[in-house]
Design an enzyme around this catalytic site. Sequence first.
Site, PDB file in Angstrom:
ATOM      1  N   ASP A   1     -12.149 -10.334  -0.363  1.00  0.00           N
ATOM      2  CA  ASP A   1     -13.430 -10.518   0.308  1.00  0.00           C
ATOM      3  C   ASP A   1     -14.440  -9.590  -0.352  1.00  0.00           C
ATOM      4  O   ASP A   1     -14.063  -8.660  -1.066  1.00  0.00           O
ATOM      5  CB  ASP A   1     -13.365 -10.355   1.841  1.00  0.00           C
TER       6      ASP A   1
ATOM      7  N   GLU B   1      -6.048 -10.791  -0.977  1.00  0.00           N
ATOM      8  CA  GLU B   1      -6.871 -10.527   0.221  1.00  0.00           C
ATOM      9  C   GLU B   1      -8.356 -10.432  -0.129  1.00  0.00           C
ATOM     10  O   GLU B   1      -9.091  -9.627   0.455  1.00  0.00           O
ATOM     11  CB  GLU B   1      -6.420  -9.230   0.909  1.00  0.00           C
TER      12      GLU B   1
ATOM     13  N   ASN C   1       2.045  -5.010  -3.291  1.00  0.00           N
ATOM     14  CA  ASN C   1       0.698  -5.451  -2.922  1.00  0.00           C
ATOM     15  C   ASN C   1      -0.149  -4.229  -2.556  1.00  0.00           C
ATOM     16  O   ASN C   1       0.309  -3.357  -1.812  1.00  0.00           O
ATOM     17  CB  ASN C   1       0.830  -6.386  -1.701  1.00  0.00           C
TER      18      ASN C   1
ATOM     19  N   HIS D   1     -10.130  -6.211  -1.881  1.00  0.00           N
ATOM     20  CA  HIS D   1     -11.176  -6.025  -0.861  1.00  0.00           C
ATOM     21  C   HIS D   1     -12.342  -5.338  -1.560  1.00  0.00           C
ATOM     22  O   HIS D   1     -12.310  -4.134  -1.801  1.00  0.00           O
ATOM     23  CB  HIS D   1     -10.659  -5.160   0.294  1.00  0.00           C
TER      24      HIS D   1
ATOM     25  N   GLU E   1       0.825  -1.227   0.000  1.00  0.00           N
ATOM     26  CA  GLU E   1       0.000   0.000   0.000  1.00  0.00           C
ATOM     27  C   GLU E   1       0.850   1.265   0.000  1.00  0.00           C
ATOM     28  O   GLU E   1       0.616   2.182   0.787  1.00  0.00           O
ATOM     29  CB  GLU E   1      -0.959  -0.018   1.210  1.00  0.00           C
TER      30      GLU E   1
HETATM   31  O1  9MR Z   1      -7.340  -8.170   8.700  1.00  0.00           O
HETATM   32  C1  9MR Z   1      -6.464  -7.280   9.336  1.00  0.00           C
HETATM   33  C2  9MR Z   1      -7.053  -6.832  10.659  1.00  0.00           C
HETATM   34  O2  9MR Z   1      -7.073  -7.904  11.577  1.00  0.00           O
HETATM   35  C3  9MR Z   1      -6.266  -5.659  11.235  1.00  0.00           C
HETATM   36  O3  9MR Z   1      -6.922  -5.179  12.396  1.00  0.00           O
HETATM   37  C4  9MR Z   1      -6.150  -4.578  10.166  1.00  0.00           C
HETATM   38  C5  9MR Z   1      -5.395  -3.378  10.666  1.00  0.00           C
HETATM   39  O4  9MR Z   1      -5.052  -2.512   9.642  1.00  0.00           O
HETATM   40  O5  9MR Z   1      -5.483  -5.114   9.033  1.00  0.00           O
HETATM   41  C6  9MR Z   1      -6.221  -6.103   8.403  1.00  0.00           C
HETATM   42  O6  9MR Z   1      -5.551  -6.575   7.247  1.00  0.00           O
HETATM   43  C7  9MR Z   1      -5.247  -5.605   6.239  1.00  0.00           C
HETATM   44  C8  9MR Z   1      -4.020  -6.104   5.496  1.00  0.00           C
HETATM   45  O7  9MR Z   1      -2.972  -6.333   6.385  1.00  0.00           O
HETATM   46  C9  9MR Z   1      -3.581  -5.124   4.430  1.00  0.00           C
HETATM   47  N1  9MR Z   1      -4.668  -4.810   3.523  1.00  0.00           N
HETATM   48  C10 9MR Z   1      -5.925  -4.424   4.147  1.00  0.00           C
HETATM   49  C11 9MR Z   1      -6.349  -5.477   5.174  1.00  0.00           C
HETATM   50  C12 9MR Z   1      -7.709  -5.150   5.761  1.00  0.00           C
HETATM   51  O8  9MR Z   1      -7.663  -3.963   6.493  1.00  0.00           O
END
Ligand code: 9MR
Length: 361
Positions: A275, A273, A208, A244, A166
């Site tokens: 969903d 990732e 990513n 996402h 990101e």
């Molecule tokens: O799924 C993850 C969640 O448990 C955390 O609280 C969150 C914090 O930013 O991050 C989520 O995973 C992220 C991933 O690492 C990077 N892309 C976005 C995902 C969803 O927020």
Amino acid sequence: MKRTVLAVVTVLATSAALIQPVQAGGHAKSLRSVAPRDLRIGTAVAGGGHHLDQPYPDPFTYDKPYRRVLAKEFNSASPENQMKWEFIHPERNKYNFGPADAIVKFARQNGQVVRGHTLLWHSQNPAWLNEGTFTKAELRQILKSHIFTVVGRYKGKIQQWDVANEIFNENGEYRSENIWIRELGPGIIADAFRWAHQADPKAQLFLNDYGVEWPGVKVDAYEALAKQLLADRVPLHGFASQAHLSMRYGAPDQLAGVLQRFDDLGLKTAITELDVRMDLPEGGAPTAEQLATQASYYKTTLDACLAVAGCNSFTIWGFTDKYSWVPVFFPAEGAATVMWDDFTKKPAYYTLRDTLAAARR
Ligand code: 9MR
């Protein structure tokens, strides 16, 4: 993607399907068992992050039914939070490897590869890093030493690393929140890839991000960066779309084209990732129509990966609503994964499985 024709397997699979009901619990076919052999099917492994604020213990280590489904359905595993800086490197001179080690061990025992997530990111960095005062030379050394320590520890056990996560905002500019890029300049990205490659020469190293499912300035920024890194002989191996998705914004019907642009550069591609969240009606239960639309978004995303030769990894961000990050971050939305809280399967699950099985033949 070039798919091998396995007539014998197909015949066996077809006859097995005839004698087994689709919902035959432990005997039903899994996503991993029907998938094309050159495509890994992955999931996030729940733990850390938002889970720490929830009224349940660590999902991966405590929930046995969860672990059974994880082992059965997937042949790739992505630590959801357990390899992020704040988790694995909580103090300047202290690493916390236990949770990540446990996932890597579980993955090996269950014939799964691991996607490492992540090394250079603006978010989920520890307070000691965010709030510390460091010279540029110190900061650079901190990143280098972290990468050598973490990537080195799992050398040979990680299929793909999300090295840079990101790094661009929606305008295609480097994110100012990213401590590494802000303090050290964008050249640090190439360094991170070089260090990761030195620490584990076999791992495939990825860019990513989310918001790259449709063409636009963000994708343009990644394409320009990828071309520059490759021209500079930086060990960049892949570009990944997190995917996402929200049903508010439509299906990712241009994703194959986006992935193809990176494939054309000689890079691997991946969905990392996925969903698909939706607005929940009053009462909380999605309608049949919503579930059908959700299934179609999952399929469009998988089809995009299947259409691109170098797309070798397809990961969903958790497989059960029980542990999804979505309702925690988007209170009006939910039901984003392919299984209900009790691991029964939604239409999206069956659509993915049918699509994978058809691609393998
Ligand atoms: O799924 C993850 C969640 O448990 C955390 O609280 C969150 C914090 O930013 O991050 C989520 O995973 C992220 C991933 O690492 C990077 N892309 C976005 C995902 C969803 O927020």
